[in-house]
Scaffold this motif. Structure first.
Motif, short mmCIF file in Angstrom:
data_model
loop_
_atom_site.label_atom_id
_atom_site.label_comp_id
_atom_site.label_asym_id
_atom_site.label_seq_id
_atom_site.Cartn_x
_atom_site.Cartn_y
_atom_site.Cartn_z
N ALA A 134 0.83 -1.21 0.00
CA ALA A 134 0.00 0.00 0.00
C ALA A 134 0.86 1.26 0.00
N THR A 135 1.91 1.27 0.80
CA THR A 135 2.76 2.46 0.84
C THR A 135 3.60 2.59 -0.41
N ALA A 136 3.90 1.50 -1.06
CA ALA A 136 4.69 1.57 -2.30
C ALA A 136 3.90 2.25 -3.41
N GLN A 137 2.58 2.18 -3.34
CA GLN A 137 1.74 2.78 -4.38
C GLN A 137 1.57 4.28 -4.16
N GLU A 138 1.86 4.78 -2.96
CA GLU A 138 1.73 6.20 -2.69
C GLU A 138 2.91 6.94 -3.29
N SER A 139 2.62 8.10 -3.83
CA SER A 139 3.70 8.93 -4.33
C SER A 139 3.61 10.28 -3.64
N GLU A 140 4.73 10.91 -3.50
CA GLU A 140 4.76 12.20 -2.84
C GLU A 140 4.13 13.24 -3.75
N VAL A 141 3.18 13.98 -3.22
CA VAL A 141 2.54 15.04 -3.98
C VAL A 141 3.36 16.31 -3.80
N VAL A 142 3.73 16.91 -4.91
CA VAL A 142 4.46 18.17 -4.89
C VAL A 142 3.52 19.22 -5.48
N LEU A 143 3.21 20.21 -4.68
CA LEU A 143 2.30 21.26 -5.15
C LEU A 143 2.99 22.15 -6.19
N LYS A 144 2.17 22.68 -7.08
CA LYS A 144 2.67 23.58 -8.12
C LYS A 144 3.25 24.83 -7.48
N GLU A 145 4.28 25.37 -8.12
CA GLU A 145 4.88 26.62 -7.66
C GLU A 145 3.91 27.76 -7.92
N GLY A 146 3.89 28.73 -7.03
CA GLY A 146 3.06 29.90 -7.22
C GLY A 146 2.91 30.65 -5.92
N PRO A 147 2.46 31.91 -6.02
CA PRO A 147 2.25 32.69 -4.81
C PRO A 147 1.22 32.01 -3.91
N GLY A 148 1.59 31.82 -2.66
CA GLY A 148 0.70 31.20 -1.70
C GLY A 148 0.97 29.73 -1.45
N LYS A 149 1.89 29.13 -2.23
CA LYS A 149 2.19 27.71 -2.04
C LYS A 149 2.64 27.44 -0.61
N TYR A 159 -5.27 15.29 -1.52
CA TYR A 159 -6.61 15.87 -1.53
C TYR A 159 -6.71 17.01 -2.55
N ILE A 160 -5.65 17.78 -2.68
CA ILE A 160 -5.70 18.98 -3.53
C ILE A 160 -5.84 18.63 -5.02
N PRO A 161 -4.91 17.89 -5.63
CA PRO A 161 -5.12 17.57 -7.05
C PRO A 161 -6.32 16.65 -7.28
N MET A 162 -6.65 15.82 -6.30
CA MET A 162 -7.78 14.90 -6.44
C MET A 162 -9.09 15.67 -6.60
N ASN A 163 -9.21 16.82 -5.92
CA ASN A 163 -10.44 17.60 -5.98
C ASN A 163 -10.40 18.72 -7.00
N SER A 164 -9.28 18.94 -7.65
CA SER A 164 -9.16 20.05 -8.58
C SER A 164 -10.14 20.02 -9.74
N PRO A 165 -10.57 18.85 -10.24
CA PRO A 165 -11.54 18.89 -11.34
C PRO A 165 -12.93 19.38 -10.91
N PHE A 166 -13.17 19.42 -9.60
CA PHE A 166 -14.51 19.72 -9.11
C PHE A 166 -14.67 21.09 -8.48
#
Length: 95
Positions: free
Chosen positions: A16-31, A45-52
């Protein structure tokens, strides 16, 4: 028997942990302010909900995290975080 069960659990946890990847947020003001989200939950949670979520949706989500779940986000950071999320992870119609 206990050792076999324990071995199976360890294999499943490792898989289960091998399937997780580190999420790196996009660069930008407020990161830097948005990184506070990782205090309470995975950044997935952030990219997962971005389409909605548009800006209003991100605002509602951040407010819920603070008011319902007690996220320790200073009030002066709320607008910065919402703007960052909307700009970088808002529904494509917002851009």
């Amino acid at each position: 028997m206990v050792a076999t069960a324990l071995s199976l659990v360890l294999v499943l946890v490792d898989a289960a942990t091998a399937q997780e990847s580190e999420v790196v947020l996009k660069e930008g003001p407020g990161k830097d302010k948005a990184m506070q989200c990782a205090t309470c939950h995975s950044l997935d949670y952030i990219p997962m909900n971005s389409p909605f979520l548009n800006k209003a949706g991100w605002g509602t989500s951040v407010a819920k995290m603070i008011n319902v779940f007690g996220a320790p986000i200073p009030q002066e950071d709320v607008e910065i975080i919402v703007n960052y999320l909307a700009q970088n992870y808002g529904k494509s119609t917002d851009k």
